[in-house]
Design a protein around this motif. Structure first.
Motif, PDB file in Angstrom:
ATOM      1  N   LEU A   1      -0.519  -7.262  -0.991  1.00 29.58           N
ATOM      2  CA  LEU A   1       0.723  -6.977  -0.281  1.00 29.58           C
ATOM      3  C   LEU A   1       0.535  -7.139   1.216  1.00 29.58           C
ATOM      4  N   MET A   2      -0.561  -6.599   1.744  1.00 25.96           N
ATOM      5  CA  MET A   2      -0.834  -6.715   3.176  1.00 25.96           C
ATOM      6  C   MET A   2      -1.054  -8.164   3.587  1.00 25.96           C
ATOM      7  N   LEU A   3      -1.790  -8.907   2.757  1.00 27.11           N
ATOM      8  CA  LEU A   3      -2.002 -10.325   3.056  1.00 27.11           C
ATOM      9  C   LEU A   3      -0.694 -11.102   3.004  1.00 27.11           C
ATOM     10  N   GLY A   4       0.180 -10.725   2.058  1.00 29.63           N
ATOM     11  CA  GLY A   4       1.466 -11.396   1.957  1.00 29.63           C
ATOM     12  C   GLY A   4       2.326 -11.171   3.187  1.00 29.63           C
TER      13      GLY A   4
ATOM     14  N   TYR B   1       4.379 -13.612   8.326  1.00 30.00           N
ATOM     15  CA  TYR B   1       4.466 -13.713   9.778  1.00 30.00           C
ATOM     16  C   TYR B   1       3.845 -15.022  10.266  1.00 30.00           C
ATOM     17  N   VAL B   2       2.649 -15.334   9.765  1.00 32.49           N
ATOM     18  CA  VAL B   2       1.946 -16.549  10.200  1.00 32.49           C
ATOM     19  C   VAL B   2       2.747 -17.792   9.812  1.00 32.49           C
ATOM     20  N   GLY B   3       3.307 -17.797   8.587  1.00 38.08           N
ATOM     21  CA  GLY B   3       4.082 -18.942   8.138  1.00 38.08           C
ATOM     22  C   GLY B   3       5.324 -19.168   8.995  1.00 38.08           C
ATOM     23  N   ARG B   4       6.024 -18.087   9.326  1.00 36.93           N
ATOM     24  CA  ARG B   4       7.201 -18.223  10.173  1.00 36.93           C
ATOM     25  C   ARG B   4       6.824 -18.697  11.579  1.00 36.93           C
ATOM     26  N   LEU B   5       5.703 -18.204  12.091  1.00 38.80           N
ATOM     27  CA  LEU B   5       5.232 -18.662  13.389  1.00 38.80           C
ATOM     28  C   LEU B   5       4.888 -20.145  13.342  1.00 38.80           C
ATOM     29  N   PHE B   6       4.248 -20.590  12.255  1.00 34.39           N
ATOM     30  CA  PHE B   6       3.893 -22.002  12.087  1.00 34.39           C
ATOM     31  C   PHE B   6       5.139 -22.882  12.093  1.00 34.39           C
ATOM     32  N   LEU B   7       6.161 -22.487  11.327  1.00 33.15           N
ATOM     33  CA  LEU B   7       7.386 -23.281  11.250  1.00 33.15           C
ATOM     34  C   LEU B   7       8.130 -23.285  12.582  1.00 33.15           C
TER      35      LEU B   7
ATOM     36  N   ALA C   1      13.805  -8.348   9.011  1.00 37.26           N
ATOM     37  CA  ALA C   1      12.611  -7.503   8.989  1.00 37.26           C
ATOM     38  C   ALA C   1      11.427  -8.141   9.701  1.00 37.26           C
ATOM     39  N   LEU C   2      11.265  -9.459   9.560  1.00 40.75           N
ATOM     40  CA  LEU C   2      10.056 -10.105  10.057  1.00 40.75           C
ATOM     41  C   LEU C   2      10.225 -10.799  11.400  1.00 40.75           C
ATOM     42  N   ASN C   3      11.456 -11.105  11.797  1.00 43.75           N
ATOM     43  CA  ASN C   3      11.663 -11.808  13.052  1.00 43.75           C
ATOM     44  C   ASN C   3      12.023 -10.883  14.206  1.00 43.75           C
TER      45      ASN C   3
END
Length: 313
Positions: free
Chosen positions: A280-283, A288-294, A222-224
């Motif tokens: 929910l929106m912030l989550g 997305y931001v966390g996955r981009l960071f990693l 869903a997110l990638n």
């Protein structure tokens, strides 16, 4: 001396497969495949003695067999990517180590892909032998994939699939830590076929897919591979704001022309609803931001500790 390229490579992620992987290799080794075959076993940090079993199989193999050892558990899709990087065949089949996919279906799947003019062929089952909750999760995953991915409608994304070396080489260029193999495949080709095969009950033990693993896989999809969750958050915010403005107008009208509104319960419900939507929106945004960071910090997709080859030269 140049190594001969086999017609088919079979990639098998191994996790808690000590009791079954030997029988699988034996059955696969007996197949007669046009162009020959090789087997690639990817040990994915299993807590049992699967690695020792795989090394023994490499010593006694009657067909070329490669054992790829991950330094820890990275997940099935990450293990498949490591297998692709060590597979040499013109076509590659991925299958599980639990014997639920009959080895005799391998030749049918291989021929369907190479002779049918497809880049990828997915299998599907008339009667799945998974637990009911797994079947429910698969249907939900398919429903979400239909809406998030550029997927032919009704295509069942099975882990028992055959793809060309071109597709495998192309998707292994992806080095991010959050892998969803089917999402990568769908970004490369639409020349996809299907083949109905038999599905057997699990030979030993229980499924390695827990609810947590299924959720992580769904999040990877869903997110990638889609920004639709972000668009959903934007739409939810717009709808909520519109309802808020409408509610404010109703309150003003009631205050001007009728009795003033009373009751803190309704106000509290509205505040909690709005607060929940905001979180929910912030989550979603934070995920997305966390996955981009990693990804930017190069979290490994899979660390290969050793590679051992066995079987005929």
């Amino acid at each position: 001396m140049r190594e001969e390229t086999p017609g088919l490579s079979i990639v098998v992620p191994v996790y808690n497969g000590a009791a079954t992987v030997g029988r699988l290799v034996e059955a696969l080794s007996a197949l007669r495949v046009e162009g020959g075959l090789e087997i690639v076993l990817v040990y994915d940090g299993s807590p049992d003695n699967s690695l020792a079993v795989c090394h023994t199989l490499a010593e006694t193999a009657t067909v070329p067999l490669t054992v790829v050892e991950h330094s820890r558990n990275y997940g099935e899709h990450n293990a498949v990517m490591s297998g692709f990087r060590h597979a040499r065949g013109a076509y590659i089949i991925t299958m599980d180590d639990d014997l639920q996919n009959p080895p005799e279906e391998v030749v049918r799947l291989y021929d369907a892909c190479r002779l049918g003019g497809h880049e990828v062929v997915y299998t599907f089952y008339a009667d799945k032998k998974h637990e009911s909750w797994r079947n429910l999760g698969s249907r939900f995953n398919g429903w979400v994939a239909d809406r998030l991915l550029d997927k032919p409608k009704g295509l069942y994304l099975s882990s028992f699939r055959c793809l060309s070396a071109f597709v495998a080489r192309t998707i292994t260029a992806y080095e991010g830590p959050f892998v969803y193999v089917d999402g990568l495949i769908l970004q490369v080709t639409q020349k996809i076929g299907t083949l109905q095969v038999n599905h057997l009950a699990r030979a030993e033990g229980q499924s390695n897919y827990t609810l947590r693993r299924l959720v992580n896989l769904w999040l990877a999809m869903a997110l990638n591979f889609s920004v639709l969750p972000l668009r959903f958050a934007t739409l939810a915010g717009a709808v909520t704001a519109g309802l808020g403005i409408l509610g404010l107008l109703l309150v003003l009208l009631e205050g001007l022309f009728g009795d003033p509104p009373a009751g803190w319960a309704s106000l509290a419900a509205i505040v909690l609803t709005l607060g929940g939507l905001q979180l929910l929106m912030l989550g979603i945004l934070g995920e997305y931001v966390g996955r981009l960071f990693l990804t930017v910090n190069k979290r490994p997709q899979g660390v290969v500790k050793s590679v051992r080859r066995g079987g005929p030269a």
